[in-house]
Design an enzyme around this catalytic site. Structure first.
Site, PDB file in Angstrom:
ATOM      1  NE  ARG A  43     -33.330  -1.807 -20.429  1.00 37.22           N
ATOM      2  CZ  ARG A  43     -34.017  -2.445 -20.122  1.00 37.22           C
ATOM      3  NH1 ARG A  43     -34.206  -3.842 -20.943  1.00 37.22           N
ATOM      4  NH2 ARG A  43     -34.934  -2.114 -19.488  1.00 37.22           N
ATOM      5  CE  LYS A 211     -50.760  -8.871 -17.061  1.00 36.05           C
ATOM      6  NZ  LYS A 211     -49.843  -9.203 -16.496  1.00 36.05           N
ATOM      7  N   GLY A 369     -39.452   0.618 -20.216  1.00 36.99           N
ATOM      8  CA  GLY A 369     -38.681  -0.411 -21.029  1.00 36.99           C
ATOM      9  C   GLY A 369     -39.779  -0.415 -22.061  1.00 36.99           C
ATOM     10  N   GLY A 393     -38.687  -1.786 -14.571  1.00 40.23           N
ATOM     11  CA  GLY A 393     -39.100  -2.488 -13.171  1.00 40.23           C
ATOM     12  C   GLY A 393     -38.276  -1.847 -11.867  1.00 40.23           C
TER      13      GLY A 393
HETATM   14  P1  ADP Z   1     -43.459  -0.180 -20.082  1.00 37.91           P
HETATM   15  O1  ADP Z   1     -42.591  -0.828 -20.033  1.00 37.91           O
HETATM   16  O2  ADP Z   1     -42.698   1.033 -20.616  1.00 37.91           O
HETATM   17  O3  ADP Z   1     -42.702  -0.099 -18.570  1.00 37.91           O
HETATM   18  P2  ADP Z   1     -45.893  -1.615 -19.367  1.00 37.91           P
HETATM   19  O4  ADP Z   1     -45.213  -2.345 -20.364  1.00 37.91           O
HETATM   20  O5  ADP Z   1     -46.407  -1.459 -18.321  1.00 37.91           O
HETATM   21  O6  ADP Z   1     -44.633  -0.330 -20.039  1.00 37.91           O
HETATM   22  O7  ADP Z   1     -47.018  -1.661 -20.978  1.00 37.91           O
HETATM   23  C1  ADP Z   1     -46.269  -1.486 -22.859  1.00 37.91           C
HETATM   24  C2  ADP Z   1     -47.538  -2.242 -23.726  1.00 37.91           C
HETATM   25  O8  ADP Z   1     -48.759  -2.078 -22.502  1.00 37.91           O
HETATM   26  C3  ADP Z   1     -47.344  -1.847 -24.578  1.00 37.91           C
HETATM   27  O9  ADP Z   1     -47.258  -3.833 -24.877  1.00 37.91           O
HETATM   28  C4  ADP Z   1     -48.287  -1.626 -25.061  1.00 37.91           C
HETATM   29  O10 ADP Z   1     -49.117  -2.680 -26.284  1.00 37.91           O
HETATM   30  C5  ADP Z   1     -49.621  -2.033 -24.161  1.00 37.91           C
HETATM   31  N1  ADP Z   1     -50.644  -1.065 -23.858  1.00 37.91           N
HETATM   32  C6  ADP Z   1     -50.934   0.224 -24.130  1.00 37.91           C
HETATM   33  N2  ADP Z   1     -51.941   0.504 -24.133  1.00 37.91           N
HETATM   34  C7  ADP Z   1     -53.075  -0.141 -24.293  1.00 37.91           C
HETATM   35  C8  ADP Z   1     -54.510  -0.651 -24.306  1.00 37.91           C
HETATM   36  N3  ADP Z   1     -55.296   0.312 -24.766  1.00 37.91           N
HETATM   37  N4  ADP Z   1     -54.678  -2.266 -24.466  1.00 37.91           N
HETATM   38  C9  ADP Z   1     -53.680  -2.922 -24.761  1.00 37.91           C
HETATM   39  N5  ADP Z   1     -52.632  -2.912 -24.453  1.00 37.91           N
HETATM   40  C10 ADP Z   1     -51.989  -1.983 -24.503  1.00 37.91           C
HETATM   41 MG    MG Z   2     -42.659  -2.885 -20.517  1.00 38.06          MG
END
Ligand code: ADP
Ligand code: MG
Length: 412
Positions: A43, A211, A369, A393
């Site tokens: 960033r 989530k 992110g 987001g």
């Molecule tokens: P982004 O920031 O790219 O939008 P998110 O914040 O939604 O992604 O998700 C990222 C997190 O999801 C990571 O820290 C990763 O460890 C977690 N994650 C991915 N798969 C799993 C899983 N099976 N169980 C628990 N956490 C998970």
């Molecule tokens: Mg994230």
């Protein structure tokens, strides 16, 4: 109305003027022997071009940005000092730093700034008014920020990662100063428009992360647009449970089971293929050194750890299947890691998807992110991707079809 661009500002002339730039410098930090340092400077590197352009044109550049989620009060853990240090390493332009946001240090530093120099103010979220729900409070902070740059000042919003926030430095400030859209925001919007308006087909969306609840709206909005939706990450298990499979101790959102069942139905009706993993890496517990094994999606509780196991990555068969889907697509949007990529043992699924995007001749976009950080920390060359969005987001909310306050304010 469309927003005035940075080029408009530059052609109006900025020499000798002070320009307030809202940048997105919200980077991950780690604690080391020699203090806190930046672990992924993506960033910062993305933000520098606009700052350098303004400095080269003779502007005095004052940068405001946030880092993490401090509780509206100064907290050394969230100081922008390590960011200023990294900026200084990445640019030839003089980087100065204020110890506060709109206090004595910032006011003195802003008034002493020379043409072509950059001043980074301290974390804007150290001031509770930045994120206040009370418009009068935010407006007060916006006025104080505007005062820093004086009567000939201007405002540039280049913080794409923050445009979905109705915050003082993103939203309220735009009515206090002549306001312009930074290049980074313009570039991001161009890419996202291409995804929403005219994606070349087949258009595949890969969603992961922790989530489902974070991604509900985007799933709903993308089902009618995408040809295939591949689901990985922690949200797999809410889908798996909704389909009647045992999931052990894997992440699950019980209150979303019905919603997810609805998605499966709508996807079918709308001709969007919803592709779920066929195998999963099930671990003994949540730890980098946990024992693990690969199990079929309908066998998740049948392994060595029984119903105590938890799924931390997609399995190798799924990784290959997802890669094949991606390489057969002309447009790919990927958000959310496929597993707990922060732990080496559970990073393979994310690496397979990243590799497939990198190898794809189609138009590939990485948003989010953690996903963007995963691509870089796993050692991929950013240039292999069509676009890596700096905004998690913000890009999701755009794809959800929401109006983004920071952009609204520039267009007003
Ligand atoms: P982004 O920031 O790219 O939008 P998110 O914040 O939604 O992604 O998700 C990222 C997190 O999801 C990571 O820290 C990763 O460890 C977690 N994650 C991915 N798969 C799993 C899983 N099976 N169980 C628990 N956490 C998970
Ligand atoms: Mg994230």
């Amino acid at each position: 109305m469309t927003a005035a661009t940075l080029n408009t500002l530059l052609s109006d002339g900025v020499s000798g003027r002070t320009v307030l730039v809202r940048s997105d410098l919200n980077v991950p930090l780690s604690e080391g022997a020699s203090g806190r340092s930046v672990t992924d400077d993506g960033r910062i590197r993305a933000s520098l071009p606009v700052l350098e352009k303004l400095a080269a044109a003779g502007a005095r550049v004052v940068v405001t940005a946030h880092l993490g989620r401090p509780k509206g009060t100064p907290d050394p853990q969230y100081s922008l000092a390590p960011v200023a240090a990294r900026m200084a390493e990445l640019t030839q332009v003089t980087i100065r730093r204020a110890e506060d946001l709109v206090g004595p240090s910032a006011r003195t530093a802003a008034s002493e700034l020379s043409d072509g120099e950059i001043l980074l103010l301290e974390n804007v979220r150290f001031d509770p008014r930045e994120t206040s729900k009370d418009e009068a409070e935010r407006s007060q902070l916006a006025a104080e920020l505007a005062e820093l740059v004086g009567p000939k000042g201007a405002y540039v919003n280049d913080a794409f990662g923050a445009v979905h926030r109705r915050h003082a430095s993103v939203y309220d400030i735009a009515s206090r100063l002549p306001a312009y859209q930074g290049d980074l925001v313009a570039d991001e919007l161009q890419v996202l428009k291409r995804l929403t308006e005219s994606p070349q087909r087949p258009y595949t969306v890969v969603l992961g992360g922790s989530k489902v609840s974070d991604k509900l709206a985007v799933i709903e909005n993308l089902i009618p647009k995408a040809d295939a939706l591949l689901i990985g990450g922690g949200m797999v298990f809410t889908f798996a449970k909704a389909m009647g499979y045992g999931i052990g101790k894997s992440l699950v959102e019980e209150d979303k089971l019905e919603t997810v069942t609805g998605f499966i139905r709508t996807a079918e009706q709308q001709g969007c293929r919803l592709v779920l993993p066929t195998d999963i890496v099930m671990a003994s517990h949540f730890a980098a050194d946990a024992e693990y094994e690969v199990l079929g999606i309908d066998q998740l509780e049948s392994g060595a750890y029984g119903d105590q196991a938890l799924g931390l990555d997609i399995g190798p068969q799924t990784g290959e299947a997802f890669a094949a889907e991606i390489s057969g697509s002309n447009t790919v949007f990927w958000n959310g890691p496929m597993g707990v990529f922060e732990m080496e043992a559970f990073a393979s699924g994310t690496a397979s998807v990243a590799q497939a995007l990198a190898d794809s001749p189609g138009f590939t976009v990485v948003g989010g992110g953690d996903s963007a950080a995963a691509v870089r920390t796993l050692g991929f060359d950013e240039r292999a991707f069509g676009h890596i969005s700096t905004g998690g987001g913000a890009s999701l909310e755009y794809l959800e079809g929401k109006s983004l306050p920071g952009l609204e304010a520039l267009n007003a």
